[in-house]
Design a protein around this motif. Structure first.
Motif, PDB file in Angstrom:
ATOM      1  N   THR A 180      -2.111   8.737   1.254  1.00 10.33           N
ATOM      2  CA  THR A 180      -2.082   7.274   1.151  1.00 10.33           C
ATOM      3  C   THR A 180      -3.309   6.723   1.876  1.00 10.33           C
ATOM      4  O   THR A 180      -3.985   7.450   2.622  1.00 10.33           O
ATOM      5  CB  THR A 180      -0.824   6.695   1.841  1.00 10.33           C
ATOM      6  N   SER A 218       0.835  -1.209   0.000  1.00  6.54           N
ATOM      7  CA  SER A 218       0.000   0.000   0.000  1.00  6.54           C
ATOM      8  C   SER A 218       0.863   1.249   0.000  1.00  6.54           C
ATOM      9  O   SER A 218       2.065   1.188   0.298  1.00  6.54           O
ATOM     10  CB  SER A 218      -0.854  -0.070   1.287  1.00  6.54           C
ATOM     11  N   ILE A 239       3.096   4.433   0.236  1.00  8.38           N
ATOM     12  CA  ILE A 239       4.470   4.809  -0.119  1.00  8.38           C
ATOM     13  C   ILE A 239       5.287   3.587  -0.534  1.00  8.38           C
ATOM     14  O   ILE A 239       6.041   3.624  -1.512  1.00  8.38           O
ATOM     15  CB  ILE A 239       5.132   5.538   1.078  1.00  8.38           C
ATOM     16  N   TYR A 254       4.297   6.899  18.177  1.00  7.99           N
ATOM     17  CA  TYR A 254       4.647   6.933  16.739  1.00  7.99           C
ATOM     18  C   TYR A 254       5.823   7.884  16.503  1.00  7.99           C
ATOM     19  O   TYR A 254       6.815   7.532  15.863  1.00  7.99           O
ATOM     20  CB  TYR A 254       3.425   7.379  15.933  1.00  7.99           C
ATOM     21  N   ILE A 301       1.430  12.776   2.955  1.00 10.07           N
ATOM     22  CA  ILE A 301       1.394  12.024   1.699  1.00 10.07           C
ATOM     23  C   ILE A 301       0.040  11.320   1.618  1.00 10.07           C
ATOM     24  O   ILE A 301      -0.332  10.581   2.550  1.00 10.07           O
ATOM     25  CB  ILE A 301       2.528  10.960   1.651  1.00 10.07           C
ATOM     26  N   ASN A 325      10.137   0.433   5.342  1.00 14.87           N
ATOM     27  CA  ASN A 325       9.035   1.398   5.184  1.00 14.87           C
ATOM     28  C   ASN A 325       7.795   1.050   6.000  1.00 14.87           C
ATOM     29  O   ASN A 325       7.001   1.933   6.322  1.00 14.87           O
ATOM     30  CB  ASN A 325       8.698   1.474   3.685  1.00 14.87           C
ATOM     31  N   LYS A 385       9.820   7.024  15.397  1.00 12.30           N
ATOM     32  CA  LYS A 385      10.463   7.549  14.187  1.00 12.30           C
ATOM     33  C   LYS A 385      11.737   8.330  14.537  1.00 12.30           C
ATOM     34  O   LYS A 385      12.695   8.343  13.762  1.00 12.30           O
ATOM     35  CB  LYS A 385       9.486   8.430  13.414  1.00 12.30           C
ATOM     36  N   ASP A 420       5.113  -7.805   3.568  1.00 11.33           N
ATOM     37  CA  ASP A 420       4.004  -7.052   4.169  1.00 11.33           C
ATOM     38  C   ASP A 420       3.120  -8.044   4.922  1.00 11.33           C
ATOM     39  O   ASP A 420       3.057  -9.224   4.554  1.00 11.33           O
ATOM     40  CB  ASP A 420       3.193  -6.346   3.058  1.00 11.33           C
TER      41      ASP A 420
HETATM   42  N1  LIG Z   1       1.333   8.998   4.571  1.00  8.78           N
HETATM   43  C1  LIG Z   1       1.956   9.958   5.244  1.00  8.78           C
HETATM   44  O1  LIG Z   1       1.509  11.132   5.276  1.00  8.78           O
HETATM   45  C2  LIG Z   1       3.224   9.649   5.989  1.00  8.78           C
HETATM   46  C3  LIG Z   1       3.904  10.728   6.585  1.00  8.78           C
HETATM   47  C4  LIG Z   1       5.090  10.473   7.266  1.00  8.78           C
HETATM   48  C5  LIG Z   1       5.583   9.185   7.330  1.00  8.78           C
HETATM   49  N2  LIG Z   1       4.901   8.149   6.750  1.00  8.78           N
HETATM   50  C6  LIG Z   1       5.492   6.812   6.843  1.00  8.78           C
HETATM   51  O2  LIG Z   1       5.453   6.215   5.556  1.00  8.78           O
HETATM   52  C7  LIG Z   1       5.415   4.783   5.694  1.00  8.78           C
HETATM   53  C8  LIG Z   1       4.296   4.226   4.834  1.00  8.78           C
HETATM   54  O3  LIG Z   1       3.066   4.775   5.235  1.00  8.78           O
HETATM   55  P1  LIG Z   1       1.816   4.859   4.259  1.00  8.78           P
HETATM   56  O4  LIG Z   1       1.191   6.182   4.483  1.00  8.78           O
HETATM   57  O5  LIG Z   1       2.184   4.433   2.900  1.00  8.78           O
HETATM   58  O6  LIG Z   1       0.857   3.777   4.973  1.00  8.78           O
HETATM   59  P2  LIG Z   1      -0.011   2.564   4.386  1.00  8.78           P
HETATM   60  O7  LIG Z   1      -0.929   2.142   5.485  1.00  8.78           O
HETATM   61  O8  LIG Z   1      -0.610   2.948   3.068  1.00  8.78           O
HETATM   62  O9  LIG Z   1       1.075   1.440   4.154  1.00  8.78           O
HETATM   63  C9  LIG Z   1       1.701   0.820   5.241  1.00  8.78           C
HETATM   64  C10 LIG Z   1       1.963  -0.625   4.879  1.00  8.78           C
HETATM   65  O10 LIG Z   1       2.673  -1.241   5.958  1.00  8.78           O
HETATM   66  C11 LIG Z   1       2.148  -2.532   6.171  1.00  8.78           C
HETATM   67  N3  LIG Z   1       2.446  -2.983   7.536  1.00  8.78           N
HETATM   68  C12 LIG Z   1       1.928  -2.532   8.689  1.00  8.78           C
HETATM   69  N4  LIG Z   1       2.432  -3.219   9.725  1.00  8.78           N
HETATM   70  C13 LIG Z   1       3.304  -4.113   9.216  1.00  8.78           C
HETATM   71  C14 LIG Z   1       4.142  -5.119   9.772  1.00  8.78           C
HETATM   72  N5  LIG Z   1       4.180  -5.344  11.100  1.00  8.78           N
HETATM   73  N6  LIG Z   1       4.910  -5.857   8.947  1.00  8.78           N
HETATM   74  C15 LIG Z   1       4.877  -5.652   7.607  1.00  8.78           C
HETATM   75  N7  LIG Z   1       4.088  -4.738   7.012  1.00  8.78           N
HETATM   76  C16 LIG Z   1       3.312  -3.979   7.804  1.00  8.78           C
HETATM   77  C17 LIG Z   1       0.663  -2.370   5.910  1.00  8.78           C
HETATM   78  O11 LIG Z   1       0.008  -3.618   5.671  1.00  8.78           O
HETATM   79  C18 LIG Z   1       0.671  -1.434   4.696  1.00  8.78           C
HETATM   80  O12 LIG Z   1       0.718  -2.161   3.484  1.00  8.78           O
HETATM   81  C19 LIG Z   1       5.275   4.524   7.187  1.00  8.78           C
HETATM   82  O13 LIG Z   1       6.557   4.239   7.727  1.00  8.78           O
HETATM   83  C20 LIG Z   1       4.766   5.842   7.734  1.00  8.78           C
HETATM   84  O14 LIG Z   1       5.097   6.005   9.085  1.00  8.78           O
HETATM   85  C21 LIG Z   1       3.735   8.361   6.078  1.00  8.78           C
END
Ligand SMILES: NC(=O)c1ccc[n+]([C@@H]2O[C@H](COP(=O)([O-])OP(=O)(O)OC[C@H]3O[C@@H](n4cnc5c(N)ncnc54)[C@H](O)[C@@H]3O)[C@@H](O)[C@H]2O)c1
Length: 272
Positions: free
Chosen positions: A198, A18, A20, A163, A196, A92, A167, A39
Protein backbone atom coordinates in the motif's frame (compact mmCIF):
# COMPACT_ATOMS: atom_id res chain seq x y z
CA UNK A 1 -26.78 -18.16 -8.12
CA UNK A 2 -26.58 -16.24 -4.81
CA UNK A 3 -26.64 -12.44 -5.10
CA UNK A 4 -24.05 -10.04 -3.75
CA UNK A 5 -23.09 -10.73 -0.13
CA UNK A 6 -24.10 -7.36 1.28
CA UNK A 7 -27.19 -6.29 -0.66
CA UNK A 8 -29.18 -3.78 1.41
CA UNK A 9 -26.43 -3.35 4.02
CA UNK A 10 -24.79 -0.09 5.11
CA UNK A 11 -21.08 0.07 5.93
CA UNK A 12 -18.58 2.60 7.27
CA UNK A 13 -14.91 2.21 6.36
CA UNK A 14 -12.33 4.45 8.03
CA UNK A 15 -8.99 5.28 6.44
CA UNK A 16 -10.53 4.42 3.07
CA UNK A 17 -8.85 7.17 1.05
CA UNK A 18 -5.94 4.81 0.47
CA UNK A 19 -4.59 1.28 0.62
CA UNK A 20 -6.52 -1.42 2.48
CA UNK A 21 -9.43 0.84 3.43
CA UNK A 22 -9.91 1.93 -0.17
CA UNK A 23 -9.95 -1.69 -1.36
CA UNK A 24 -12.39 -2.58 1.43
CA UNK A 25 -14.78 0.27 0.54
CA UNK A 26 -14.73 -0.70 -3.15
CA UNK A 27 -15.28 -4.39 -2.37
CA UNK A 28 -18.10 -3.79 0.13
CA UNK A 29 -19.80 -1.57 -2.46
CA UNK A 30 -19.35 -4.26 -5.11
CA UNK A 31 -21.05 -6.68 -2.73
CA UNK A 32 -24.07 -4.37 -2.64
CA UNK A 33 -23.41 -2.27 0.50
CA UNK A 34 -23.91 1.47 0.69
CA UNK A 35 -20.63 2.86 1.97
CA UNK A 36 -19.59 5.85 4.09
CA UNK A 37 -15.92 6.77 4.05
CA UNK A 38 -14.19 8.63 6.89
CA UNK A 39 -10.63 9.83 6.46
CA UNK A 40 -8.46 12.83 7.28
CA UNK A 41 -7.60 12.88 3.56
CA UNK A 42 -10.92 14.22 2.30
CA UNK A 43 -9.77 14.49 -1.33
CA UNK A 44 -8.71 10.85 -1.46
CA UNK A 45 -11.88 9.79 0.35
CA UNK A 46 -14.06 11.76 -2.08
CA UNK A 47 -12.28 10.16 -5.04
CA UNK A 48 -13.11 6.68 -3.68
CA UNK A 49 -16.75 7.64 -3.04
CA UNK A 50 -16.95 9.02 -6.60
CA UNK A 51 -15.49 5.78 -7.94
CA UNK A 52 -18.23 3.81 -6.15
CA UNK A 53 -20.95 6.18 -7.39
CA UNK A 54 -19.68 5.94 -10.98
CA UNK A 55 -19.82 2.15 -10.80
CA UNK A 56 -23.52 2.39 -9.85
CA UNK A 57 -23.10 2.09 -6.07
CA UNK A 58 -23.94 4.53 -3.28
CA UNK A 59 -21.24 6.21 -1.19
CA UNK A 60 -20.26 9.43 0.47
CA UNK A 61 -17.05 10.74 1.99
CA UNK A 62 -16.62 12.85 5.08
CA UNK A 63 -13.49 14.39 6.53
CA UNK A 64 -13.06 12.56 9.82
CA UNK A 65 -10.21 12.27 12.29
CA UNK A 66 -11.11 8.98 13.95
CA UNK A 67 -9.27 9.88 17.15
CA UNK A 68 -11.80 12.70 17.67
CA UNK A 69 -14.94 11.34 19.35
CA UNK A 70 -17.21 14.14 18.14
CA UNK A 71 -16.05 13.78 14.54
CA UNK A 72 -16.32 9.96 14.49
CA UNK A 73 -19.73 10.02 16.15
CA UNK A 74 -20.88 12.56 13.62
CA UNK A 75 -19.73 10.28 10.75
CA UNK A 76 -21.82 7.46 12.25
CA UNK A 77 -24.88 9.71 12.65
CA UNK A 78 -24.48 11.11 9.12
CA UNK A 79 -24.33 7.57 7.76
CA UNK A 80 -27.55 6.57 9.54
CA UNK A 81 -29.26 9.81 8.43
CA UNK A 82 -28.23 9.26 4.82
CA UNK A 83 -28.65 5.49 4.46
CA UNK A 84 -31.17 4.72 7.23
CA UNK A 85 -29.17 2.15 9.23
CA UNK A 86 -25.69 0.84 10.05
CA UNK A 87 -24.70 -2.81 9.63
CA UNK A 88 -20.93 -2.89 9.16
CA UNK A 89 -18.04 -0.90 10.63
CA UNK A 90 -14.52 -1.45 9.32
CA UNK A 91 -12.17 0.31 11.75
CA UNK A 92 -9.10 0.56 9.55
CA UNK A 93 -7.49 4.00 9.84
CA UNK A 94 -4.09 4.15 11.54
CA UNK A 95 -1.16 6.50 11.96
CA UNK A 96 1.25 5.24 9.36
CA UNK A 97 2.61 6.25 5.98
CA UNK A 98 1.97 9.94 5.35
CA UNK A 99 -0.11 10.12 8.55
CA UNK A 100 2.77 8.98 10.78
CA UNK A 101 2.91 10.93 14.03
CA UNK A 102 6.68 10.82 14.70
CA UNK A 103 9.61 8.53 15.44
CA UNK A 104 8.38 5.26 16.91
CA UNK A 105 11.51 3.22 17.58
CA UNK A 106 12.61 1.60 20.85
CA UNK A 107 11.10 1.96 24.33
CA UNK A 108 13.98 4.11 25.63
CA UNK A 109 13.79 6.57 22.73
CA UNK A 110 10.01 6.79 22.55
CA UNK A 111 8.51 10.24 22.93
CA UNK A 112 5.46 10.08 25.19
CA UNK A 113 3.51 12.33 22.81
CA UNK A 114 4.14 9.88 19.95
CA UNK A 115 2.91 7.04 22.17
CA UNK A 116 -0.22 9.00 23.15
CA UNK A 117 -1.02 10.10 19.60
CA UNK A 118 -0.45 6.58 18.23
CA UNK A 119 -2.77 5.13 20.86
CA UNK A 120 -5.38 7.82 20.11
CA UNK A 121 -5.40 7.23 16.35
CA UNK A 122 -4.94 3.45 16.28
CA UNK A 123 -6.72 2.28 19.43
CA UNK A 124 -8.92 4.96 21.02
CA UNK A 125 -10.51 5.41 17.58
CA UNK A 126 -11.59 1.77 17.48
CA UNK A 127 -13.15 2.09 20.93
CA UNK A 128 -14.94 5.30 19.86
CA UNK A 129 -16.21 3.68 16.67
CA UNK A 130 -17.55 0.65 18.55
CA UNK A 131 -19.03 2.83 21.29
CA UNK A 132 -21.18 4.83 18.89
CA UNK A 133 -21.80 2.25 16.15
CA UNK A 134 -23.06 -0.56 18.38
CA UNK A 135 -26.21 1.25 19.62
CA UNK A 136 -27.13 2.08 16.02
CA UNK A 137 -26.48 -1.51 14.87
CA UNK A 138 -28.64 -2.82 17.70
CA UNK A 139 -31.61 -0.82 16.37
CA UNK A 140 -31.75 -3.29 13.45
CA UNK A 141 -30.80 -6.42 15.39
CA UNK A 142 -27.00 -6.40 15.18
CA UNK A 143 -24.06 -5.93 12.88
CA UNK A 144 -20.47 -6.79 12.10
CA UNK A 145 -17.37 -4.88 13.21
CA UNK A 146 -14.05 -5.62 11.55
CA UNK A 147 -10.89 -4.08 12.98
CA UNK A 148 -7.64 -3.86 11.05
CA UNK A 149 -4.95 -4.96 13.48
CA UNK A 150 -1.46 -6.11 12.47
CA UNK A 151 0.84 -9.09 12.77
CA UNK A 152 3.03 -6.67 14.75
CA UNK A 153 0.54 -7.09 17.62
CA UNK A 154 1.65 -10.62 18.38
CA UNK A 155 5.43 -10.52 17.89
CA UNK A 156 8.32 -8.67 19.44
CA UNK A 157 10.15 -6.15 17.24
CA UNK A 158 13.18 -3.87 17.19
CA UNK A 159 11.12 -0.75 16.42
CA UNK A 160 7.54 0.41 16.00
CA UNK A 161 6.87 -0.11 19.71
CA UNK A 162 3.82 2.15 20.08
CA UNK A 163 2.33 0.93 16.80
CA UNK A 164 2.61 -2.75 17.77
CA UNK A 165 1.18 -2.20 21.24
CA UNK A 166 -1.67 -0.09 19.88
CA UNK A 167 -2.59 -3.04 17.65
CA UNK A 168 -2.29 -5.54 20.52
CA UNK A 169 -4.85 -3.39 22.33
CA UNK A 170 -7.08 -3.51 19.24
CA UNK A 171 -6.94 -7.31 19.45
CA UNK A 172 -8.04 -7.22 23.09
CA UNK A 173 -10.77 -4.69 22.36
CA UNK A 174 -12.04 -6.93 19.54
CA UNK A 175 -12.53 -9.80 21.97
CA UNK A 176 -14.15 -7.55 24.59
CA UNK A 177 -16.66 -6.17 22.09
CA UNK A 178 -17.43 -9.64 20.74
CA UNK A 179 -17.94 -10.92 24.30
CA UNK A 180 -20.05 -8.02 25.55
CA UNK A 181 -22.45 -7.69 22.59
CA UNK A 182 -22.42 -11.12 20.94
CA UNK A 183 -25.72 -12.22 22.44
CA UNK A 184 -27.34 -9.10 20.98
CA UNK A 185 -26.20 -9.89 17.45
CA UNK A 186 -22.95 -7.95 17.20
CA UNK A 187 -19.97 -9.85 15.78
CA UNK A 188 -16.49 -8.36 16.10
CA UNK A 189 -13.31 -9.70 14.51
CA UNK A 190 -9.82 -8.39 13.82
CA UNK A 191 -7.68 -9.00 10.76
CA UNK A 192 -3.91 -9.10 11.18
CA UNK A 193 -2.42 -8.40 7.75
CA UNK A 194 1.10 -9.35 6.76
CA UNK A 195 2.99 -7.22 4.25
CA UNK A 196 0.39 -5.53 2.05
CA UNK A 197 1.69 -3.32 -0.72
CA UNK A 198 0.00 0.00 0.00
CA UNK A 199 1.13 3.65 -0.13
CA UNK A 200 1.99 3.37 3.59
CA UNK A 201 4.50 0.62 2.90
CA UNK A 202 5.98 2.57 -0.01
CA UNK A 203 6.47 5.61 2.26
CA UNK A 204 7.55 3.72 5.38
CA UNK A 205 9.78 0.88 4.19
CA UNK A 206 12.80 0.87 1.90
CA UNK A 207 12.92 -1.79 -0.88
CA UNK A 208 15.59 -3.88 0.94
CA UNK A 209 13.40 -4.01 4.05
CA UNK A 210 10.37 -4.98 1.95
CA UNK A 211 12.45 -7.79 0.37
CA UNK A 212 13.61 -8.96 3.80
CA UNK A 213 10.05 -9.10 5.16
CA UNK A 214 8.82 -10.84 2.00
CA UNK A 215 11.58 -13.43 2.42
CA UNK A 216 9.79 -14.57 5.59
CA UNK A 217 6.40 -14.94 3.90
CA UNK A 218 5.45 -18.42 2.74
CA UNK A 219 3.75 -17.00 -0.33
CA UNK A 220 5.72 -16.04 -3.44
CA UNK A 221 4.38 -12.49 -3.33
CA UNK A 222 3.37 -9.87 -0.80
CA UNK A 223 -0.32 -9.27 -0.17
CA UNK A 224 -2.50 -6.83 -2.04
CA UNK A 225 -5.12 -4.59 -0.41
CA UNK A 226 -7.74 -6.71 -2.19
CA UNK A 227 -6.58 -9.78 -0.22
CA UNK A 228 -7.61 -8.04 3.00
CA UNK A 229 -10.78 -6.62 1.44
CA UNK A 230 -11.91 -10.16 0.57
CA UNK A 231 -11.68 -11.14 4.25
CA UNK A 232 -13.47 -7.95 5.29
CA UNK A 233 -16.35 -8.72 2.90
CA UNK A 234 -16.64 -12.26 4.27
CA UNK A 235 -16.57 -11.13 7.92
CA UNK A 236 -19.08 -8.36 7.19
CA UNK A 237 -21.54 -10.79 5.63
CA UNK A 238 -23.91 -13.42 6.99
CA UNK A 239 -21.55 -16.06 5.58
CA UNK A 240 -19.52 -15.36 8.74
CA UNK A 241 -22.50 -15.53 11.13
CA UNK A 242 -20.66 -18.06 13.35
CA UNK A 243 -17.32 -16.19 13.32
CA UNK A 244 -16.75 -13.72 16.13
CA UNK A 245 -14.05 -12.72 18.61
CA UNK A 246 -11.39 -13.94 16.19
CA UNK A 247 -7.96 -12.48 15.47
CA UNK A 248 -7.49 -13.60 11.89
CA UNK A 249 -4.08 -13.66 10.26
CA UNK A 250 -4.16 -12.80 6.56
CA UNK A 251 -0.41 -12.65 6.26
CA UNK A 252 1.10 -15.06 3.76
CA UNK A 253 2.07 -17.27 6.68
CA UNK A 254 4.70 -14.91 8.12
CA UNK A 255 3.56 -15.51 11.71
CA UNK A 256 3.16 -19.28 11.31
CA UNK A 257 6.69 -20.60 10.98
CA UNK A 258 9.87 -21.09 12.98
CA UNK A 259 12.07 -17.96 13.13
CA UNK A 260 14.78 -19.86 11.24
CA UNK A 261 12.49 -20.48 8.23
CA UNK A 262 14.08 -18.16 5.68
CA UNK A 263 17.65 -19.15 6.59
CA UNK A 264 16.86 -22.88 6.49
CA UNK A 265 15.02 -22.55 3.18
CA UNK A 266 18.03 -20.92 1.60
CA UNK A 267 20.39 -23.49 3.12
CA UNK A 268 18.28 -26.40 1.82
CA UNK A 269 18.22 -24.74 -1.61
CA UNK A 270 22.00 -24.67 -1.50
CA UNK A 271 22.07 -20.87 -1.44
CA UNK A 272 24.51 -20.76 1.47
N1 LIG B 1 0.13 -2.24 4.61
C1 LIG B 1 0.53 -3.18 5.46
O1 LIG B 1 1.49 -3.94 5.20
C2 LIG B 1 -0.19 -3.35 6.78
C3 LIG B 1 0.20 -4.43 7.59
C4 LIG B 1 -0.45 -4.62 8.80
C5 LIG B 1 -1.47 -3.77 9.18
N2 LIG B 1 -1.82 -2.71 8.38
C6 LIG B 1 -2.92 -1.85 8.83
O2 LIG B 1 -3.81 -1.66 7.75
C7 LIG B 1 -4.49 -0.40 7.92
C8 LIG B 1 -4.41 0.39 6.63
O3 LIG B 1 -3.07 0.63 6.29
P1 LIG B 1 -2.60 0.92 4.81
O4 LIG B 1 -1.34 0.17 4.60
O5 LIG B 1 -3.72 0.76 3.86
O6 LIG B 1 -2.18 2.47 4.96
P2 LIG B 1 -2.50 3.76 4.07
O7 LIG B 1 -1.58 4.83 4.54
O8 LIG B 1 -2.49 3.40 2.61
O9 LIG B 1 -3.98 4.12 4.50
C9 LIG B 1 -4.25 4.61 5.78
C10 LIG B 1 -5.39 5.60 5.68
O10 LIG B 1 -5.72 6.04 7.00
C11 LIG B 1 -5.95 7.43 6.97
N3 LIG B 1 -5.77 8.01 8.31
C12 LIG B 1 -4.63 8.17 8.99
N4 LIG B 1 -4.87 8.76 10.17
C13 LIG B 1 -6.21 8.96 10.24
C14 LIG B 1 -7.08 9.54 11.20
N5 LIG B 1 -6.61 10.04 12.36
N6 LIG B 1 -8.40 9.58 10.94
C15 LIG B 1 -8.89 9.09 9.78
N7 LIG B 1 -8.12 8.56 8.81
C16 LIG B 1 -6.79 8.49 9.04
C17 LIG B 1 -4.94 7.95 5.96
O11 LIG B 1 -5.27 9.26 5.48
C18 LIG B 1 -5.01 6.86 4.89
O12 LIG B 1 -5.99 7.14 3.92
C19 LIG B 1 -3.85 0.26 9.12
O13 LIG B 1 -4.65 0.01 10.27
C20 LIG B 1 -2.52 -0.47 9.26
O14 LIG B 1 -2.04 -0.43 10.57
C21 LIG B 1 -1.20 -2.49 7.19
Amino acid sequence: MPGPLLEGRVAIVTGAASGIGRASALRLAREGAKVAIGDIDVHGATAVADEIDSAGGAAFARETDVSDEIAFRSLIEATCDRFGQLDVLHNNAAALGNARVGEDETVTTLDVDVWDRTMAINTRSVMIGCKHAIPRMLETGGGSIVNTSSGAAILGGLSGTAYAISKAAVNALTQYVATQYGKQGIRCNAIMPGLIMTPAVEVGLTPPVVDMILDHHMTPEAGRPEDIAAMVAFLASDEARYVTGQLIRVDGGITSHAPTYADLRRMMNGER
